[in-house]
Design a protein around this motif. Structure first.
Motif, mmCIF file in Angstrom:
data_model
loop_
_atom_site.group_PDB
_atom_site.id
_atom_site.type_symbol
_atom_site.label_atom_id
_atom_site.label_comp_id
_atom_site.label_asym_id
_atom_site.label_seq_id
_atom_site.Cartn_x
_atom_site.Cartn_y
_atom_site.Cartn_z
ATOM 1 N N GLY A 80 0.817 -1.205 0.000
ATOM 2 C CA GLY A 80 0.000 0.000 0.000
ATOM 3 C C GLY A 80 0.853 1.258 0.000
ATOM 4 O O GLY A 80 2.004 1.250 -0.461
ATOM 5 N N ASP A 81 0.285 2.332 0.520
ATOM 6 C CA ASP A 81 1.000 3.607 0.564
ATOM 7 C C ASP A 81 2.185 3.522 1.524
ATOM 8 O O ASP A 81 2.034 3.098 2.672
ATOM 9 C CB ASP A 81 0.062 4.724 1.006
ATOM 10 C CG ASP A 81 -1.047 4.984 -0.005
ATOM 11 O OD1 ASP A 81 -0.811 4.748 -1.209
ATOM 12 O OD2 ASP A 81 -2.145 5.416 0.410
ATOM 13 N N TRP A 117 -5.222 2.389 12.899
ATOM 14 C CA TRP A 117 -4.929 3.787 12.609
ATOM 15 C C TRP A 117 -3.504 4.100 13.003
ATOM 16 O O TRP A 117 -3.012 3.634 14.039
ATOM 17 C CB TRP A 117 -5.907 4.693 13.343
ATOM 18 C CG TRP A 117 -7.286 4.602 12.762
ATOM 19 C CD1 TRP A 117 -8.271 3.704 13.103
ATOM 20 C CD2 TRP A 117 -7.831 5.395 11.702
ATOM 21 N NE1 TRP A 117 -9.385 3.898 12.326
ATOM 22 C CE2 TRP A 117 -9.147 4.929 11.455
ATOM 23 C CE3 TRP A 117 -7.341 6.452 10.946
ATOM 24 C CZ2 TRP A 117 -9.972 5.493 10.482
ATOM 25 C CZ3 TRP A 117 -8.155 7.024 9.975
ATOM 26 C CH2 TRP A 117 -9.452 6.543 9.753
ATOM 27 N N TYR A 131 -2.581 7.649 8.677
ATOM 28 C CA TYR A 131 -2.758 6.521 7.774
ATOM 29 C C TYR A 131 -3.669 5.506 8.454
ATOM 30 O O TYR A 131 -3.858 5.531 9.666
ATOM 31 C CB TYR A 131 -1.424 5.850 7.459
ATOM 32 C CG TYR A 131 -0.484 6.679 6.619
ATOM 33 C CD1 TYR A 131 -0.305 6.410 5.264
ATOM 34 C CD2 TYR A 131 0.240 7.737 7.178
ATOM 35 C CE1 TYR A 131 0.578 7.162 4.488
ATOM 36 C CE2 TYR A 131 1.112 8.495 6.412
ATOM 37 C CZ TYR A 131 1.276 8.204 5.071
ATOM 38 O OH TYR A 131 2.135 8.954 4.315
ATOM 39 N N ARG A 132 -4.210 4.596 7.655
ATOM 40 C CA ARG A 132 -4.957 3.480 8.214
ATOM 41 C C ARG A 132 -4.570 2.214 7.476
ATOM 42 O O ARG A 132 -4.201 2.253 6.306
ATOM 43 C CB ARG A 132 -6.459 3.734 8.142
ATOM 44 C CG ARG A 132 -7.009 3.967 6.759
ATOM 45 C CD ARG A 132 -8.497 4.222 6.816
ATOM 46 N NE ARG A 132 -9.113 4.236 5.496
ATOM 47 C CZ ARG A 132 -10.412 4.188 5.285
ATOM 48 N NH1 ARG A 132 -11.246 4.115 6.322
ATOM 49 N NH2 ARG A 132 -10.890 4.204 4.070
ATOM 50 N N ILE A 133 -4.638 1.109 8.200
ATOM 51 C CA ILE A 133 -4.301 -0.190 7.628
ATOM 52 C C ILE A 133 -5.583 -1.009 7.561
ATOM 53 O O ILE A 133 -6.190 -1.320 8.581
ATOM 54 C CB ILE A 133 -3.241 -0.912 8.475
ATOM 55 C CG1 ILE A 133 -1.990 -0.040 8.626
ATOM 56 C CG2 ILE A 133 -2.884 -2.247 7.851
ATOM 57 C CD1 ILE A 133 -0.957 -0.611 9.573
ATOM 58 N N LYS A 190 -3.272 -3.624 4.296
ATOM 59 C CA LYS A 190 -2.781 -2.671 3.309
ATOM 60 C C LYS A 190 -2.852 -1.255 3.871
ATOM 61 O O LYS A 190 -3.866 -0.846 4.433
ATOM 62 C CB LYS A 190 -3.603 -2.766 2.028
ATOM 63 C CG LYS A 190 -3.102 -1.879 0.899
ATOM 64 C CD LYS A 190 -3.937 -2.079 -0.356
ATOM 65 C CE LYS A 190 -3.444 -1.197 -1.497
ATOM 66 N NZ LYS A 190 -4.246 -1.390 -2.733
ATOM 67 N N VAL A 191 -1.772 -0.490 3.690
ATOM 68 C CA VAL A 191 -1.682 0.865 4.216
ATOM 69 C C VAL A 191 -2.340 1.845 3.250
ATOM 70 O O VAL A 191 -2.089 1.819 2.041
ATOM 71 C CB VAL A 191 -0.214 1.265 4.443
ATOM 72 C CG1 VAL A 191 -0.127 2.696 4.984
ATOM 73 C CG2 VAL A 191 0.461 0.311 5.411
ATOM 74 N N GLU A 192 -3.196 2.727 3.805
ATOM 75 C CA GLU A 192 -3.872 3.745 3.006
ATOM 76 C C GLU A 192 -3.671 5.110 3.641
ATOM 77 O O GLU A 192 -3.846 5.272 4.842
ATOM 78 C CB GLU A 192 -5.378 3.450 2.916
ATOM 79 C CG GLU A 192 -5.718 2.119 2.269
ATOM 80 C CD GLU A 192 -7.211 1.834 2.283
ATOM 81 O OE1 GLU A 192 -7.967 2.678 2.821
ATOM 82 O OE2 GLU A 192 -7.622 0.783 1.758
ATOM 83 N N ARG A 193 -3.300 6.096 2.827
ATOM 84 C CA ARG A 193 -3.134 7.468 3.318
ATOM 85 C C ARG A 193 -4.513 8.086 3.542
ATOM 86 O O ARG A 193 -5.400 7.993 2.688
ATOM 87 C CB ARG A 193 -2.354 8.294 2.289
ATOM 88 C CG ARG A 193 -2.159 9.766 2.676
ATOM 89 C CD ARG A 193 -1.166 9.902 3.804
ATOM 90 N NE ARG A 193 -0.981 11.300 4.212
ATOM 91 C CZ ARG A 193 -0.059 12.111 3.712
ATOM 92 N NH1 ARG A 193 0.749 11.669 2.752
ATOM 93 N NH2 ARG A 193 0.074 13.335 4.154
ATOM 94 N N GLU A 194 -4.682 8.712 4.696
ATOM 95 C CA GLU A 194 -5.948 9.355 5.047
ATOM 96 C C GLU A 194 -5.841 10.848 4.761
ATOM 97 O O GLU A 194 -4.846 11.498 5.092
ATOM 98 C CB GLU A 194 -6.258 9.125 6.523
ATOM 99 C CG GLU A 194 -7.524 9.789 7.024
ATOM 100 C CD GLU A 194 -8.804 9.095 6.611
ATOM 101 O OE1 GLU A 194 -9.883 9.679 6.851
ATOM 102 O OE2 GLU A 194 -8.716 7.975 6.072
ATOM 103 N N ASP A 195 -6.866 11.392 4.134
ATOM 104 C CA ASP A 195 -6.911 12.826 3.867
ATOM 105 C C ASP A 195 -7.398 13.533 5.124
ATOM 106 O O ASP A 195 -8.574 13.863 5.270
ATOM 107 C CB ASP A 195 -7.836 13.118 2.685
ATOM 108 C CG ASP A 195 -7.808 14.589 2.282
ATOM 109 O OD1 ASP A 195 -6.883 15.293 2.731
ATOM 110 O OD2 ASP A 195 -8.698 15.018 1.531
#
Length: 207
Positions: free
Chosen positions: A84-85, A103, A111-113, A117-122
């Protein structure tokens, strides 16, 4: 006339740079890199992954670590960078929400997993030093104060606390904010600074 001169050292004493820890949001400088006589980095220098700030276990019993090198999954005793990110820098806190999402508070935001998978949080800017899931809410702390995420939308949580907040905790309807300036308790719109003789008075707190 006689002029006094300071004594001279018999041997040259090398001066090494000092790795200083800043009193702000856990930001640290890296320790000086040791080099050999040829100016090449010495082998065996501890990796940044050895600097672990938080640990969390998700619903699949996966162990996650917030390190100075980013977030890592511990798999068979090894540090593994997740997919992920990529978080290309230090992470400071981890927390698992009721829905199983992990989180992450990082140097450059939140970010959150999700399912490994790592995802960037806006969301809030970094460094994010504390992350606290409270039901369907997510509360975070950075150098500007507190923010909360409700139904996917971020908004600031104003308050009188210091901008350096190492930790957060929820007890009943009250949010406790551990800051360098002391301990705060937020219940609804009411904020109390617990600094009277009948309450706790301290600095540099962790919840």
């Amino acid at each position: 006339s006689f002029v006094a001169r300071p004594p001279q050292a018999r041997e040259t004493i090398s001066d090494e740079p000092l790795g200083h820890e800043y009193r702000n949001a856990f930001i640290r400088t890296e320790p000086p890199e040791e080099k050999d006589e040829q100016g090449k980095p010495k082998k065996g220098r501890p990796p940044k992954e050895n600097d672990v700030r938080a640990v969390a276990v998700d619903r699949q019993n996966r162990v996650w670590a917030a390190t100075a090198a980013g977030v890592r999954q511990i798999d068979a005793g090894q540090f593994v960078e997740p997919s992920g990110d990529r978080i290309d820098g230090p992470t400071y806190d981890l927390a698992v929400a009721d829905d199983g999402v992990v989180w992450v508070g990082a140097w450059n935001g939140v970010y959150r997993i999700v399912e490994g998978k790592v995802e960037r949080e806006d969301g809030p800017s970094g460094p994010v030093t504390a992350v606290l899931p409270v039901g369907k809410r997510i509360v975070t702390a950075n150098d500007k104060g507190l923010d909360e995420r409700v139904d996917g939308t971020w908004r600031p949580l104003p308050g009188p606390w210091s901008t350096t907040i190492p930790d957060l905790a929820q007890v009943g309807d009250s949010l406790y904010v551990a800051a360098w300036s002391g301990l705060y308790r937020k219940t609804g719109d009411k904020v109390e600074y617990l600094a009277t003789p009948k309450h706790l008075l301290s600095r540099n707190l962790r919840a």
